[in-house]
Design a protein around this motif. Structure first.
Motif, short mmCIF file in Angstrom:
data_model
loop_
_atom_site.label_atom_id
_atom_site.label_comp_id
_atom_site.label_asym_id
_atom_site.label_seq_id
_atom_site.Cartn_x
_atom_site.Cartn_y
_atom_site.Cartn_z
N UNK A 20 0.77 -1.25 0.10
CA UNK A 20 0.05 -0.09 -0.01
C UNK A 20 0.81 1.29 0.11
N UNK A 21 0.76 2.08 -0.84
CA UNK A 21 1.40 3.44 -0.95
C UNK A 21 0.35 4.58 -0.80
N UNK A 22 0.95 5.59 0.03
CA UNK A 22 0.04 6.77 0.44
C UNK A 22 0.75 8.09 -0.10
N UNK A 23 -0.09 8.66 -0.89
CA UNK A 23 0.43 10.16 -1.46
C UNK A 23 1.69 9.81 -2.54
N UNK A 24 2.83 10.54 -2.19
CA UNK A 24 3.94 10.32 -2.65
C UNK A 24 4.18 8.93 -3.08
N UNK A 25 4.23 8.19 -1.77
CA UNK A 25 4.53 6.89 -1.66
C UNK A 25 3.64 5.85 -2.75
N UNK A 26 2.35 6.33 -2.84
CA UNK A 26 1.45 5.68 -3.75
C UNK A 26 2.04 5.87 -5.20
N UNK A 27 2.42 7.13 -5.53
CA UNK A 27 2.93 7.42 -6.74
C UNK A 27 4.11 6.80 -7.20
N UNK A 28 5.18 6.59 -6.23
CA UNK A 28 6.22 5.58 -6.46
C UNK A 28 5.73 4.13 -6.87
N UNK A 29 4.88 3.70 -5.86
CA UNK A 29 4.33 2.31 -6.13
C UNK A 29 3.79 2.08 -7.45
N UNK A 30 2.89 2.99 -8.03
CA UNK A 30 2.20 3.00 -9.20
C UNK A 30 3.34 2.88 -10.37
N UNK A 31 4.33 3.66 -10.23
CA UNK A 31 5.33 3.81 -11.12
C UNK A 31 6.10 2.58 -11.30
N UNK A 32 6.49 1.94 -10.18
CA UNK A 32 7.25 0.52 -9.92
C UNK A 32 6.29 -0.54 -10.56
N UNK A 33 4.85 -0.68 -10.28
CA UNK A 33 3.95 -1.67 -10.83
C UNK A 33 3.88 -1.48 -12.46
N UNK A 34 4.01 -0.15 -12.99
CA UNK A 34 3.60 -0.23 -14.51
C UNK A 34 5.28 -0.44 -15.05
N UNK A 35 6.23 -0.31 -14.37
CA UNK A 35 7.64 -0.74 -14.90
C UNK A 35 7.72 -2.39 -14.88
N UNK A 36 7.05 -2.92 -13.91
CA UNK A 36 7.46 -4.33 -13.75
C UNK A 36 6.21 -5.11 -14.43
N UNK A 82 -3.08 2.09 -3.98
CA UNK A 82 -2.46 3.47 -3.54
C UNK A 82 -3.69 4.40 -3.09
N UNK A 83 -3.15 5.18 -2.34
CA UNK A 83 -4.29 5.94 -1.86
C UNK A 83 -3.92 7.48 -1.75
N UNK A 84 -4.61 8.24 -2.28
CA UNK A 84 -4.42 9.70 -2.73
C UNK A 84 -3.09 9.77 -3.36
N UNK A 85 -2.79 9.32 -4.28
CA UNK A 85 -1.56 9.45 -5.10
C UNK A 85 -1.64 10.29 -5.99
N UNK A 86 -0.54 11.28 -6.04
CA UNK A 86 -0.49 12.23 -7.42
C UNK A 86 -0.17 11.74 -8.54
N UNK A 87 -1.22 11.25 -9.43
CA UNK A 87 -0.73 10.74 -10.48
C UNK A 87 -0.22 11.55 -11.77
N UNK A 88 -0.22 12.73 -11.45
CA UNK A 88 0.51 13.70 -12.23
C UNK A 88 1.31 14.79 -11.62
N UNK A 89 2.60 14.64 -11.68
CA UNK A 89 3.30 15.29 -10.50
C UNK A 89 3.20 16.88 -10.90
#
Length: 326
Positions: free
Chosen positions: A146-162, A173-180
């Motif tokens: 589970x990634x929160x806010x910035x941690x959620x953005x990082x997690x979504x990026x990682x998941x897309x890469x993998x 992800x919870x409240x992730x900034x999906x466009x920085x």
């Protein structure tokens, strides 16, 4: 969009009726005690030659549930393993029999003293490295994150890469900034000046704390930044190989990667988040990737979701339900 039928739609709980009150509510909630569950410190030296080490708290449930996966919780900007939203989610998962790893990103919280470098929204390589060094005893029943806010953005990026190769059973992800870039401009609005000043001040303290390796020029750039954009433009971008803040934001924005996510992933956000424009979530093509399960509410603030019917944040219940039932 509503959650699956097992949970009612989100409704704010008194007195957290507005988006701003939802957002600041965690500052006024007492920290969740984890007893009778037990915790221990784990250290994960990073294999990148920097000498940096990530610190985490491993929480073990008093009554383990056979087959329950390890849950990794990743905090947001200027957060740490003891952020209230992290402890709240940890307590719920522990009560349900799961082991929990509360991660401190590079240079965050207690990791600051043993890391010369710094985390940022695009630093997915640190999470990738962590997954390769987790003890087999912890990962034998699988891993969720589970990634929160910035941690959620990082997690979504990682998941897309993998893609489908990500070694996780599921993620959220919870409240992730999906466009920085859009989010940073939104945060810098006049109505957010108190939030912005608080976050920027905390970033400066974190970036220059004991253990941080920064030159005199970098320290001056950090302390002289008047906005989060400046901080990323004058410090993060040149330090970590980006041409500018705009370049950093564009190369690391989660929406560039989310189409490649190949494991079940819950994406939870509120349209009234004062930090992240709801239009980003409304505009995204969710139907384009069946691995994504959006739960988007009209109210809830930023990492808030303090709802009726339970003292437990509604977001915790949604995430736990997703991990248990998909």
């Amino acid at each position: 969009m509503s959650p699956r039928p097992e949970l009612p739609p989100f409704q704010p709980r008194f007195p957290w009726w507005t988006s701003d009150l939802q957002t600041i509510a965690n500052r006024f909630r007492g920290a969740d005690a984890l007893a009778p569950h037990t915790s221990e410190r784990l250290k994960f030296p990073l294999p990148d030659g920097t000498g940096d080490t990530l610190l985490a708290s491993l929480d073990r449930p008093a009554t383990p549930r056979p087959g329950a996966p390890l849950a990794i919780l990743i905090h947001g900007l200027t957060g740490a393993e003891d952020s209230r939203y992290v402890l709240s989610m940890a307590r719920l998962l522990l009560d349900r029999g799961s082991r929990v790893l509360r991660l401190n990103l590079r240079g965050a919280g207690p990791s600051r003293a043993v890391c010369g470098q710094h985390y940022y929204a695009g630093r997915s390589q640190d999470f990738r490295a962590l997954l390769t060094v987790l003890p087999k005893e912890l990962t034998a029943d699988g891993v969720v994150a589970v990634g929160y806010s910035l941690g959620g953005a990082m997690l979504l990026k990682y998941l897309g890469e993998e893609g489908k190769a990500a070694p996780l059973l599921a993620a959220a992800s919870v409240s992730a900034p999906i466009d920085l870039a859009v989010t940073c401009r939104y945060m810098m609005r006049r109505r957010n000046r108190l939030y912005h000043r608080y976050i920027l001040d905390q970033m400066k303290v974190e970036a220059t704390g004991d253990g941080a390796v920064v030159s005199a020029a970098e320290r001056a750039a950090i302390m002289g930044s008047s906005t989060v954009w400046d901080y990323d433009d004058f410090f993060i971008a040149p330090r970590y190989g980006f041409a500018s803040a705009e370049d950093y934001y564009e190369r690391c924005r989660p929406t560039r990667f989310m189409g490649g996510i190949g494991i079940p992933t819950l994406v939870l956000a509120s349209f009234d988040d004062p930090w992240i424009p709801g239009a980003l979530y409304r505009a995204y093509d969710w139907a384009g990737n069946p691995s994504l399960s959006p739960v988007l509410t009209d109210q809830g603030g930023h990492v808030g979701f303090h709802g009726t019917g339970s003292r437990q944040p509604w977001s915790d219940l949604v995430v736990a339900r997703f991990f248990e039932h998909g």
